[in-house]
Every structure is written in C-alpha cells, then in structure tokens.
Motif scaffolding. Structure first.
Motif, PDB file in Angstrom:
ATOM      1  N   THR A  23       6.427  -4.847 -13.810  1.00 17.44           N
ATOM      2  CA  THR A  23       5.841  -4.355 -15.058  1.00 17.44           C
ATOM      3  C   THR A  23       4.823  -5.330 -15.633  1.00 17.44           C
ATOM      4  O   THR A  23       3.778  -4.915 -16.135  1.00 17.44           O
ATOM      5  N   GLN A  24       5.115  -6.628 -15.543  1.00 22.13           N
ATOM      6  CA  GLN A  24       4.179  -7.614 -16.073  1.00 22.13           C
ATOM      7  C   GLN A  24       2.850  -7.588 -15.306  1.00 22.13           C
ATOM      8  O   GLN A  24       1.773  -7.673 -15.912  1.00 22.13           O
ATOM      9  N   LYS A  25       2.912  -7.468 -13.997  1.00 19.84           N
ATOM     10  CA  LYS A  25       1.688  -7.460 -13.199  1.00 19.84           C
ATOM     11  C   LYS A  25       0.922  -6.149 -13.318  1.00 19.84           C
ATOM     12  O   LYS A  25      -0.212  -6.064 -12.854  1.00 19.84           O
ATOM     13  N   SER A  26       1.532  -5.140 -13.916  1.00 20.08           N
ATOM     14  CA  SER A  26       0.798  -3.915 -14.203  1.00 20.08           C
ATOM     15  C   SER A  26      -0.016  -4.036 -15.488  1.00 20.08           C
ATOM     16  O   SER A  26      -0.838  -3.165 -15.790  1.00 20.08           O
ATOM     17  N   ILE A  27       0.220  -5.134 -16.237  1.00 20.37           N
ATOM     18  CA  ILE A  27      -0.477  -5.338 -17.513  1.00 20.37           C
ATOM     19  C   ILE A  27      -1.417  -6.532 -17.466  1.00 20.37           C
ATOM     20  O   ILE A  27      -2.612  -6.427 -17.760  1.00 20.37           O
ATOM     21  N   ILE A  28      -0.866  -7.705 -17.106  1.00 19.32           N
ATOM     22  CA  ILE A  28      -1.586  -8.970 -17.270  1.00 19.32           C
ATOM     23  C   ILE A  28      -2.941  -8.989 -16.550  1.00 19.32           C
ATOM     24  O   ILE A  28      -3.949  -9.384 -17.145  1.00 19.32           O
ATOM     25  N   ASN A 146       6.265 -10.896  -4.335  1.00 16.66           N
ATOM     26  CA  ASN A 146       5.026 -10.392  -3.735  1.00 16.66           C
ATOM     27  C   ASN A 146       4.985  -8.871  -3.707  1.00 16.66           C
ATOM     28  O   ASN A 146       3.938  -8.261  -3.968  1.00 16.66           O
ATOM     29  N   VAL A 147       6.111  -8.242  -3.396  1.00 18.48           N
ATOM     30  CA  VAL A 147       6.154  -6.778  -3.397  1.00 18.48           C
ATOM     31  C   VAL A 147       5.947  -6.248  -4.811  1.00 18.48           C
ATOM     32  O   VAL A 147       5.208  -5.270  -5.032  1.00 18.48           O
ATOM     33  N   ALA A 148       6.578  -6.900  -5.801  1.00 21.39           N
ATOM     34  CA  ALA A 148       6.429  -6.472  -7.187  1.00 21.39           C
ATOM     35  C   ALA A 148       4.990  -6.608  -7.665  1.00 21.39           C
ATOM     36  O   ALA A 148       4.466  -5.731  -8.366  1.00 21.39           O
ATOM     37  N   VAL A 149       4.342  -7.709  -7.296  1.00 19.55           N
ATOM     38  CA  VAL A 149       2.941  -7.916  -7.682  1.00 19.55           C
ATOM     39  C   VAL A 149       2.054  -6.819  -7.100  1.00 19.55           C
ATOM     40  O   VAL A 149       1.168  -6.283  -7.783  1.00 19.55           O
ATOM     41  N   THR A 150       2.310  -6.450  -5.851  1.00 23.70           N
ATOM     42  CA  THR A 150       1.495  -5.419  -5.199  1.00 23.70           C
ATOM     43  C   THR A 150       1.636  -4.075  -5.893  1.00 23.70           C
ATOM     44  O   THR A 150       0.639  -3.432  -6.261  1.00 23.70           O
ATOM     45  N   PHE A 151       2.868  -3.629  -6.080  1.00 18.37           N
ATOM     46  CA  PHE A 151       3.080  -2.331  -6.713  1.00 18.37           C
ATOM     47  C   PHE A 151       2.734  -2.351  -8.196  1.00 18.37           C
ATOM     48  O   PHE A 151       2.317  -1.337  -8.763  1.00 18.37           O
ATOM     49  N   GLY A 152       2.890  -3.532  -8.844  1.00 18.69           N
ATOM     50  CA  GLY A 152       2.493  -3.653 -10.242  1.00 18.69           C
ATOM     51  C   GLY A 152       1.000  -3.479 -10.413  1.00 18.69           C
ATOM     52  O   GLY A 152       0.537  -2.786 -11.334  1.00 18.69           O
ATOM     53  N   ALA A 153       0.226  -4.104  -9.513  1.00 23.03           N
ATOM     54  CA  ALA A 153      -1.232  -3.956  -9.574  1.00 23.03           C
ATOM     55  C   ALA A 153      -1.640  -2.507  -9.331  1.00 23.03           C
ATOM     56  O   ALA A 153      -2.560  -1.985  -9.976  1.00 23.03           O
ATOM     57  N   LEU A 154      -0.942  -1.830  -8.408  1.00 23.92           N
ATOM     58  CA  LEU A 154      -1.238  -0.417  -8.145  1.00 23.92           C
ATOM     59  C   LEU A 154      -0.921   0.439  -9.371  1.00 23.92           C
ATOM     60  O   LEU A 154      -1.718   1.304  -9.760  1.00 23.92           O
ATOM     61  N   MET A 155       0.220   0.174 -10.005  1.00 27.13           N
ATOM     62  CA  MET A 155       0.614   0.939 -11.180  1.00 27.13           C
ATOM     63  C   MET A 155      -0.355   0.701 -12.338  1.00 27.13           C
ATOM     64  O   MET A 155      -0.753   1.632 -13.053  1.00 27.13           O
ATOM     65  N   GLY A 156      -0.763  -0.547 -12.519  1.00 24.97           N
ATOM     66  CA  GLY A 156      -1.729  -0.859 -13.566  1.00 24.97           C
ATOM     67  C   GLY A 156      -3.074  -0.202 -13.327  1.00 24.97           C
ATOM     68  O   GLY A 156      -3.716   0.296 -14.265  1.00 24.97           O
ATOM     69  N   MET A 282      -6.396  -9.778   1.674  1.00 23.92           N
ATOM     70  CA  MET A 282      -5.306  -9.629   0.704  1.00 23.92           C
ATOM     71  C   MET A 282      -4.271  -8.613   1.196  1.00 23.92           C
ATOM     72  O   MET A 282      -3.060  -8.808   1.025  1.00 23.92           O
ATOM     73  N   ILE A 283      -4.740  -7.528   1.813  1.00 21.58           N
ATOM     74  CA  ILE A 283      -3.822  -6.510   2.332  1.00 21.58           C
ATOM     75  C   ILE A 283      -2.967  -7.084   3.455  1.00 21.58           C
ATOM     76  O   ILE A 283      -1.746  -6.853   3.518  1.00 21.58           O
ATOM     77  N   ILE A 284      -3.599  -7.848   4.348  1.00 19.62           N
ATOM     78  CA  ILE A 284      -2.858  -8.480   5.445  1.00 19.62           C
ATOM     79  C   ILE A 284      -1.765  -9.380   4.886  1.00 19.62           C
ATOM     80  O   ILE A 284      -0.611  -9.350   5.342  1.00 19.62           O
ATOM     81  N   ASN A 285      -2.115 -10.184   3.907  1.00 20.05           N
ATOM     82  CA  ASN A 285      -1.152 -11.090   3.290  1.00 20.05           C
ATOM     83  C   ASN A 285       0.014 -10.315   2.683  1.00 20.05           C
ATOM     84  O   ASN A 285       1.191 -10.650   2.887  1.00 20.05           O
ATOM     85  N   THR A 286      -0.296  -9.270   1.929  1.00 19.28           N
ATOM     86  CA  THR A 286       0.738  -8.499   1.243  1.00 19.28           C
ATOM     87  C   THR A 286       1.644  -7.772   2.222  1.00 19.28           C
ATOM     88  O   THR A 286       2.879  -7.813   2.090  1.00 19.28           O
TER      89      THR A 286
END
Length: 431
Positions: A23-28, A146-156, A282-286
């Motif tokens: 949730t935080q990475k969907s905002i910040i 890392n998974v949370a950051v990825t999906f958070g960015a997508l949700m944001g 970035m995609i490869i890393n994630t």
C-alpha cells in the motif's frame, strides 16, 4: 527451515509488512509527481526533503525509546498515527473535499509513522529469531518486499491519478487491520530485564525535580548515539553498507539517464530505446527476485556466509559496472541477471551480520542508525548522477568497481574479526 517454524511475531510481521509495503508503494512514488503538479517542483522537492529528514530524526528517537519502554507500545502509537494520517488523506482527496494543504500535512505524518516503525520492526525480528533462522527470515523478507513494491507500483499506476480517494481508502483499511493485529496479536519481544536496566540507568532519582529529570534523558539520547557512532565494528559495517547500497541507487539515476541518452539497439528484430532497456532491466530484476528468492535463500544456507558475501558482492559489483558503460543489449541483460543474483546472495547475509554485531541493550538504536546508511547511499546516488554528467561512462564503471571492492573488503574484515573472537572464546573455554 520452514515458515511454520518461525516465531509467531515474525510470521505475522512478514505478512503485515507485505501489505504495508504494497500500500505504501502505491502512494509514495506517485506523491512527488502529484505534489509537483499541485505546488510546483521546487516546493514539492523541499517538502519531500523535510519528510525524509523528519523521518530520520524521529527514527533515531524511536530507536532510543524502544530499547527502554519496549517495541509494541511505540509500534501501536506509530500505527495509530498512520491510520489517522491515511484517513485524513482519503478525506482530503474525496468527492467532498480537495485540500492540498491537508494532503501535504498528512503525508508528513505518514512519513513520521514509517520512520518510527521501521527500526523497531527490524529490532523485533532480531529479538525473536536465532542466528541459524535469520538467513531464511531475511531472504523471505527480501522476497516479500520486492513483490510488494512491484504490485504496489502497478496499483498506484492504475488508481493514483484518477481514483485517489479509493486508493487512500483501501490503504487506510489495510492500516486499520494492521493496527488491530498489533494490539491484539503481536506480543512484546523486548526482554524485560534489558528494559529494566535501561530504565534504571535513566532514573533521575527521587530527589530530582521534573525540570531536572528532562536533562539526563536528553543527554542519554545523545550518549546512546554517540556510543553507536564510536562502535568501530558497527561503523565499518555502516560504511560497507553505504558503499554497497549506493550502487543500487545508481540504477534509477545515472544508469537510467545514461541509457536514455546513449543507448539504442535492436532486440528480437525491434528497435529498443534506452528507456525501454532500463524498463527491461527492472523487469528482469523483479521477476528473478519473485521467482527464485526463497528457494535460492534456502539453497545458499548450506554455504559459509563469508563465501556467499564474497561471491555475491563480486557479481553485484560486476553487474553494475557493466551497466555503467555498455551499450550492447545482451550484455546489459546478462549484467541485470548477474547483479540480481549477487543481490540475492549478499543482502540477506548483510542483515544476518547486522543482527550479530549489535548489542541487545541498544538494538533498536543501532537499527535506526543502520537506516541512516540508506539515506547516505541515496545521497551518493544523487551525487553519482551529478558527477556522471562530467565523467565518461568507463570512469563511472571504475568508480563502481572501487565502491564494490571496498564494501567487500569491509564486510570481510567483519567476518575475520568475528572468527578471531570465536577462536578467543574457544581458547578461553578450553583453558
């Protein structure tokens, strides 16, 4: 090692941290763009800087007090502040209200809450984990983050621009659920005997007036962190962390800018720009982290930490060095794979090392200072972007190699000191 074998607090924290990061990475990441549009880039940059500095200061304060009054109390206070901030953010961006002033203020409060929580949550994991568990725990935590950051960015990306009220409302609901978990399920992990010694050391005595009582506490805060910065072993670790993590902060700064301006190639018969190449890296890393982090962490547990750290830092450094100068697409892709594998190797070991060198009595304070290493590394990342405008790319690659080399040297120094201490203790026990 299995997830079910871990302490209940760790199992719960990994789950709640995943949703908090999500949730935080969907905002910040999107707040900087939003604030720049609303109040101008200059003011937005100043506001974000204030947030970072305030978060650092309150993190040091929280680290000190967590070692004296316990983890849970401060975490509940911080999470309550987070709930209030997110609720007000939702209201300030609702169909009934649109206030940039309230948004800025509540975003600051949310940053303060995160600043309090992070060092305490890290200390809580060390409190209830054994040395042989930590490599698995930190590998699992690295994966979930890392998974949370990825999906958070997508949700944001999907909701922030047009559905901020809905996004903030969902984040607020998650924060409320986390608060209830903290209150009713999470248990205090701070050793009461350690808290008692800390409280006793800060007791001003029965004859001290309230005005006089404040002074020793303030001095003790300063003395605590002065002692941390005088801890030579920890400062070697701090320096190594800054050098290693600063390479990571080069990726979305100098390397991204260089690829945008220099790179153009064909891949699978199609033209690919520098920005697309950066996105592919970035995609490869994630994807690699999401797919292999947990089984890789279990497999690496059979090797010695020194060997894992050495191999990991070499791969990690080599990957970034190539990204700093190469414009060959397949070499860049190979380097992205190498640096990701290197990061998967060295990052959990770094966390295990940290847990092993900090004293029990000031655990959260050390965690708070460790958090500063990431701020210093971020600063070096920005400096790297600046000096990269004047230096050729191969010189930047050499600088990356030197940074990684010295980080590895410092980490290996700590391993050597730890082995010498173990040998000394073994000889003392034998005699």
């Amino acid at each position: 090692m299995k997830y079910a074998d871990l302490h209940p607090n760790i199992r719960i924290r990994i789950i709640t941290d995943f949703f908090t990061d999500l949730t935080q990475k969907s905002i910040i990441p999107f707040m900087a763009i939003y604030l720049s549009i609303q109040i101008g880039a200059g003011v937005a940059g100043l506001l974000l800087t204030v947030n970072i500095v305030a978060s650092m200061i309150v993190g040091l304060w929280a680290g000190y007090w967590s070692d004296r009054i316990g983890r849970k109390k401060l975490m509940v206070i911080a999470q309550t502040l987070q709930v209030v901030a997110l609720l007000c953010l939702a209201i300030a961006n609702s169909p009934w209200m649109d206030s940039i002033i309230v948004t800025c203020l509540m975003f600051l409060f949310s940053s303060l809450s995160s600043g309090i929580t992070v060092p305490i949550a890290n200390a809580m994991i060390v409190d209830v984990s054994s040395e042989h568990e930590r490599h698995y725990v930190y590998g699992l935590q690295y994966w979930t983050t890392n998974v949370a950051v990825t999906f958070g960015a997508l949700m944001g990306g999907l909701f922030f621009e047009s559905f901020r009220f809905l996004l903030f409302s969902l984040v607020c609901l998650e924060s409320i659920a986390t608060l209830f978990i903290l209150i009713f399920i999470i248990r205090e992990t701070m050793d009461k005997h350690v808290m008692g010694r800390a409280d006793q050391s800060n007791d001003p005595g029965p004859s001290t007036t309230p005005m006089q009582a404040d002074a020793p506490i303030q001095r003790n805060i300063l003395k605590t962190y002065w002692a941390v910065f005088q801890d030579k072993r920890f400062m070697v670790f701090f320096t190594a962390t800054v050098l290693a993590v600063s390479l990571e902060f080069q990726l979305d700064k100098y390397i991204a800018v260089r690829l945008k301006s220099e790179f153009t190639a064909q891949l699978f018969g199609s033209d690919i720009s520098g920005l697309r190449m950066f996105s592919l890296i970035m995609i490869i890393n994630t994807v690699l982290v999401a797919l292999v982090a947990i089984p890789f962490s279990r497999w690496m547990g059979r090797f010695q930490f020194r060997s894992i750290m050495t191999a990991g830092m070499c791969l990690y450094t080599a990957g970034f060095a190539v990204l700093a100068f190469s414009n060959w697409a397949w070499l860049l892709i190979s380097s992205a794979i190498l640096l990701t594998i290197g990061e998967l190797m060295y990052a959990p070991v770094r966390q295990v090392m940290l847990a092993g060198i900090i004293p029990d009595s000031d655990r959260a304070a050390y965690m708070a200072v460790d958090g500063l290493s990431y701020n210093v590394a971020a600063l070096l990342g920005s400096i790297g972007l600046t000096i990269g405008a004047f230096l050729p790319s191969y010189v930047m690659a050499v600088l990356y190699v030197l940074m990684g080399f010295w980080a590895l040297i410092f980490f290996r120094m700590l391993f050597r000191k730890a082995e010498e201490q173990h040998q000394h203790l073994a000889c003392a026990d034998a005699s």
